[in-house]
Design an enzyme around this catalytic site. Structure first.
Site, PDB file in Angstrom:
ATOM      1  N   ASP A  66       0.972   3.990   1.087  1.00 12.64           N
ATOM      2  CA  ASP A  66       1.367   4.723   2.364  1.00 12.64           C
ATOM      3  C   ASP A  66       2.614   4.229   3.125  1.00 12.64           C
ATOM      4  O   ASP A  66       3.114   4.774   4.020  1.00 12.64           O
ATOM      5  CB  ASP A  66       0.117   5.126   3.381  1.00 12.64           C
ATOM      6  N   HIS A  67       3.102   2.975   2.566  1.00 16.83           N
ATOM      7  CA  HIS A  67       3.997   2.210   3.414  1.00 16.83           C
ATOM      8  C   HIS A  67       5.493   2.160   2.436  1.00 16.83           C
ATOM      9  O   HIS A  67       6.450   1.904   2.930  1.00 16.83           O
ATOM     10  CB  HIS A  67       3.662   1.074   3.839  1.00 16.83           C
ATOM     11  N   ASP A  83       0.246  -2.883   9.318  1.00 15.32           N
ATOM     12  CA  ASP A  83      -1.346  -2.892   9.213  1.00 15.32           C
ATOM     13  C   ASP A  83      -1.814  -4.419   9.214  1.00 15.32           C
ATOM     14  O   ASP A  83      -1.356  -5.283   8.370  1.00 15.32           O
ATOM     15  CB  ASP A  83      -1.841  -2.490   7.694  1.00 15.32           C
ATOM     16  N   HIS A 116       0.666  -0.983  -0.082  1.00 15.07           N
ATOM     17  CA  HIS A 116       0.117   0.093  -0.051  1.00 15.07           C
ATOM     18  C   HIS A 116       0.960   1.362   0.148  1.00 15.07           C
ATOM     19  O   HIS A 116       1.931   1.290   0.638  1.00 15.07           O
ATOM     20  CB  HIS A 116      -0.990  -0.071   1.218  1.00 15.07           C
ATOM     21  N   HIS A 135      -0.216   4.673  13.150  1.00 14.91           N
ATOM     22  CA  HIS A 135      -1.145   4.426  11.928  1.00 14.91           C
ATOM     23  C   HIS A 135      -2.642   4.994  11.979  1.00 14.91           C
ATOM     24  O   HIS A 135      -3.578   4.226  11.693  1.00 14.91           O
ATOM     25  CB  HIS A 135      -1.430   2.926  11.391  1.00 14.91           C
TER      26      HIS A 135
END
Lengths: 305, 305
Positions: free
Chosen positions: A66-67, A212, A64, A270
């Site tokens: 955002d990582h 996550d 993803h 997160h």
């Protein structure tokens, strides 16, 4: 030896005005381990005066954006600033393909060796080891292949009590004493008991990064008694159903896992962009597990020996 | 109607502590045109309170990371925040392939239409037109396929002088007057001279964005008399050989082009990280072309009618 974690970002999915996407630097001794690399990581490294040339390994939990959307930029900057030291990159299948495509179109031929280690995100497995530490994957449960990482110092040598050491000892015997053995004569009789001339070794420290994931109590065996546990806490517990549906966790769930695993210190992060004020997340976790902190960017968490 | 440029970043290759990679927002009326999208652009948009949902078109000049590594993150955020309006993306071959691969591995199915327009970076060509403006590519000379963009307002209608308009005019005749025609009778004789009842139209404004390029005087025909010219100025002129070798320009070269093209206002940017103080670049350009400014992030340049 240092064993400390610096938070560079901890916003989920979309960033907020003052919260960057996920990235953390774990300093062990004089080496930096970068854990996830959200967009803007290279700017955050500059802001906190962390030299990217000292990053030895980069670990990407999942694909993803955002990582990992800061990864290509960081690697490009390392290249442009003349890095020659090999860089080890640990990530899920697909990451190498994406980077290769980006570098193909930019005409980039890295002037250092980028060693890609493709991860099996479904199991607990050793992926790195040097003389001081091991790193294992921890399987997460998310919408795409995803794993966490467990950093653990190896057992440390027992300090010798010099004034109690007899003169007859030779160097190989000193080494054996450091690693807990008694000294015996040729017949196998103990002539020097280890506990009489050594002290307890310093603690072997550990850090577990749980990226996550839906709440996953079967993580417990991997997390038991770690010194520092980072666990995602995207939502407060009133949104537990939403957390489950989106494969995320709540602050309460993170704290329940920390309590059950008897960790020493919990960090939650997160955070969903809906929480401008993070105190409800912190309070909720602290009700279950007192020693909880927020993974606010810029903050440092030291693990003492 | 607004016609203004906001600088979001203007650092070359590697960012510096207070300078982001290239990105600019050109506001024309109530629409935003995003020109290049370096890493961190979505954070910069937030910082300057520019709503990304109002971005209609994104233009990527070339596939060096400092010009597009923020794109996947921005598009992801648009998606996560519920965008439904189509987004038009103009970029060189390869960009669509890179984004598709990233979205494949993140399991992202965009909930809005992303319309990709692959650019031929080697020629001057119209790539966009609406009722108010046209956008053309301008061929650059860089290490990878690269183009700039010329934004130009269309010719505007001539304001009517109401008190001088005779009563017999019907609506179609009024329209013809606005677009400069005289009014004639059936025999073709002029019965109302346009210049007697209309004023000069407001100026049609223009902005030319010259992305990374070696000094290229053959750009002149495209740049002649534009209102606002952005030209890269990676180096000062003492590094002219280095500029040429790396397919970049110097501040003096940018100013020479601006002077030859008789533009109204020059902005220089894409500063090498070696210049902590940018005043030598500005001074050098102003010696050749007085009306030069630095494209400092956060600054706004309005073009008046």
């Amino acid at each position: 030896m240092d064993f400390e974690l610096r938070i560079l970002g901890s916003s989920s999915a979309t960033p907020s005005a003052n919260r960057h996407h996920t990235a953390q630097v774990l300093t062990i001794g004089n080496q930096y381990h970068l854990v996830d690399c959200g967009e803007g990581t290279q700017m955050q490294l500059m802001l906190y005066k962390i030299k990217h040339q000292r990053i030895c390994n980069i670990y990407i939990s999942h694909l993803h954006g955002d990582h990992y959307f800061g990864l290509a930029g960081l690697i490009s900057t390392m290249h442009l600033q003349g890095r020659q030291t090999p860089l080890h990159l640990f990530g899920p299948p697909g990451l190498s393909e994406i980077l290769s495509l980006q570098f193909k179109y930019s005409g980039t031929n890295l002037n250092f060796k980028l060693v890609f280690h493709e991860l099996d995100t479904t199991c607990y497995k050793k992926i790195f080891e040097d003389k001081g530490i091991t790193v294992h994957t921890i399987p997460m449960e998310h919408r795409v292949p995803c794993c966490g990482f467990l950093f653990r110092e190896k057992q440390k040598p027992r300090p010798l009590i010099k004034e109690k050491l007899p003169d007859f000892l030779r160097p190989p015997q000193l080494v054996r004493l450091k690693w807990g053995e008694d000294i015996k004569d040729e017949a196998g009789n103990i002539i020097l008991r280890n506990s009489d001339v050594t002290l307890e070794p310093k603690r072997s420290r550990s850090y577990a990064y749980c990226a996550d994931s839906r709440y996953k109590p079967d993580l417990l065996p991997y997390l038991r008694q770690v010194d520092l546990l980072y666990h995602e806490a995207t939502f407060t517990d009133d949104l537990r159903e939403r957390a489950d549906y989106t494969f995320h966790s709540t602050a309460r769930q993170a704290a329940e896992l920390a309590a059950a695993a008897q960790v020493r210190h919990l960090l939650i992060g997160h955070f969903s962009v809906r929480y401008k004020d993070l105190s409800p997340l912190l309070q909720e976790a602290q009700e279950v597990f007192t020693k909880t902190d927020l993974a606010i960017e810029g903050s440092i968490f030291c693990v003492r020996e």
